[in-house]
Design a protein around this motif. Structure first.
Motif, short mmCIF file in Angstrom:
data_model
loop_
_atom_site.label_atom_id
_atom_site.label_comp_id
_atom_site.label_asym_id
_atom_site.label_seq_id
_atom_site.Cartn_x
_atom_site.Cartn_y
_atom_site.Cartn_z
N GLY A 40 0.81 -1.22 0.00
CA GLY A 40 0.00 0.00 0.00
C GLY A 40 0.84 1.27 0.00
O GLY A 40 0.29 2.36 0.07
N HIS A 41 2.15 1.14 -0.09
CA HIS A 41 3.01 2.33 -0.16
C HIS A 41 2.71 3.04 -1.48
O HIS A 41 2.97 2.48 -2.55
CB HIS A 41 4.48 1.96 -0.07
N PRO A 42 2.18 4.25 -1.44
CA PRO A 42 1.56 4.83 -2.63
C PRO A 42 2.46 5.51 -3.65
O PRO A 42 2.08 5.64 -4.80
CB PRO A 42 0.61 5.87 -2.04
N MET A 43 3.64 5.97 -3.25
CA MET A 43 4.41 6.81 -4.17
C MET A 43 5.80 6.24 -4.45
O MET A 43 6.46 5.70 -3.57
CB MET A 43 4.52 8.22 -3.63
N ILE A 44 6.21 6.40 -5.72
CA ILE A 44 7.54 6.00 -6.15
C ILE A 44 8.20 7.16 -6.89
O ILE A 44 7.54 8.13 -7.25
CB ILE A 44 7.52 4.78 -7.10
N ARG A 45 9.50 7.00 -7.09
CA ARG A 45 10.22 7.92 -7.97
C ARG A 45 11.06 7.09 -8.93
O ARG A 45 11.36 5.92 -8.67
CB ARG A 45 11.11 8.87 -7.19
N SER A 46 11.42 7.71 -10.03
CA SER A 46 12.34 7.03 -10.93
C SER A 46 13.70 6.92 -10.25
O SER A 46 14.15 7.86 -9.59
CB SER A 46 12.48 7.82 -12.23
N ALA A 47 14.34 5.79 -10.42
CA ALA A 47 15.69 5.60 -9.90
C ALA A 47 16.70 5.63 -11.05
O ALA A 47 17.84 5.22 -10.90
CB ALA A 47 15.78 4.27 -9.15
N GLU A 48 16.25 6.12 -12.19
CA GLU A 48 17.11 6.20 -13.37
C GLU A 48 17.89 7.52 -13.37
O GLU A 48 17.31 8.57 -13.07
CB GLU A 48 16.28 6.11 -14.65
N PRO A 49 19.18 7.48 -13.69
CA PRO A 49 19.96 8.72 -13.77
C PRO A 49 19.34 9.71 -14.76
O PRO A 49 18.89 9.32 -15.84
CB PRO A 49 21.33 8.25 -14.28
N GLY A 50 19.27 10.95 -14.36
CA GLY A 50 18.74 12.01 -15.23
C GLY A 50 17.23 12.14 -15.22
O GLY A 50 16.70 13.04 -15.87
N GLU A 51 16.52 11.27 -14.51
CA GLU A 51 15.06 11.38 -14.42
C GLU A 51 14.68 11.87 -13.03
O GLU A 51 15.23 11.40 -12.03
CB GLU A 51 14.40 10.02 -14.69
N ALA A 52 13.74 12.81 -12.99
CA ALA A 52 13.36 13.40 -11.70
C ALA A 52 11.85 13.45 -11.56
O ALA A 52 11.28 14.48 -11.24
CB ALA A 52 13.96 14.79 -11.57
N TRP A 53 11.17 12.33 -11.82
CA TRP A 53 9.72 12.33 -11.69
C TRP A 53 9.28 11.40 -10.58
O TRP A 53 10.01 10.52 -10.15
CB TRP A 53 9.04 11.95 -13.02
N LEU A 54 8.06 11.65 -10.12
CA LEU A 54 7.44 10.84 -9.06
C LEU A 54 6.07 10.40 -9.54
O LEU A 54 5.45 11.07 -10.38
CB LEU A 54 7.30 11.67 -7.78
N TRP A 55 5.57 9.31 -8.98
CA TRP A 55 4.29 8.74 -9.38
C TRP A 55 3.49 8.35 -8.15
O TRP A 55 4.03 7.73 -7.22
CB TRP A 55 4.53 7.51 -10.25
N CYS A 56 2.20 8.70 -8.15
CA CYS A 56 1.29 8.27 -7.10
C CYS A 56 0.39 7.20 -7.69
O CYS A 56 -0.40 7.48 -8.60
CB CYS A 56 0.46 9.44 -6.58
N TYR A 57 0.52 5.96 -7.20
CA TYR A 57 -0.29 4.86 -7.71
C TYR A 57 -1.79 5.07 -7.49
O TYR A 57 -2.57 4.96 -8.44
CB TYR A 57 0.12 3.53 -7.07
N PRO A 58 -2.25 5.35 -6.26
CA PRO A 58 -3.70 5.44 -6.04
C PRO A 58 -4.37 6.54 -6.85
O PRO A 58 -5.50 6.39 -7.30
CB PRO A 58 -3.84 5.71 -4.54
N ASP A 59 -3.66 7.66 -7.04
CA ASP A 59 -4.25 8.78 -7.77
C ASP A 59 -3.88 8.78 -9.25
O ASP A 59 -4.31 9.68 -9.99
CB ASP A 59 -3.82 10.11 -7.13
#
Length: 100
Positions: free
Chosen positions: A73-92
């Protein structure tokens, strides 16, 4: 720091309610530990912003980052790729920091 990025990069003008669960999780791993355990491979890596677990993306055969969300249920991730700076909320189903 990540929480500030959520507010600053969201075109809708604010972070979702799940941003309150974001923690300082440190640097991501450069491997998907779950893939290593099962002899799998990964395309890209994602990091959970609640506990710091690094998992593989949905383009990878095992989709460990999404499986981690489903299991915990941990809702948010970020890219772990070099040069990427985005985050994602699964539930929303919400992207921060990158154009959709």
């Amino acid at each position: 720091m990540i929480k500030d990025d959520l507010t600053a990069t969201d075109p809708a003008g604010g972070a979702c309610d799940h941003a309150a669960l974001v923690r300082d999780v440190g640097a991501p791993l450069d491997v998907c530990s779950s893939c290593l355990e099962v002899g799998g491979r990964w395309e890209h890596l994602r990091q959970c912003l609640t506990c710091g677990r690094t998992g593989c993306c949905n383009l990878s055969p095992n989709r460990h980052a999404t499986a981690h969300f489903v299991e915990t249920g941990h809702p948010m991730i970020r890219s772990a790729e070099p040069g990427e700076a985005w985050l994602w909320c699964y539930p929303d189903d919400r992207l921060y920091g990158a154009e959709r």
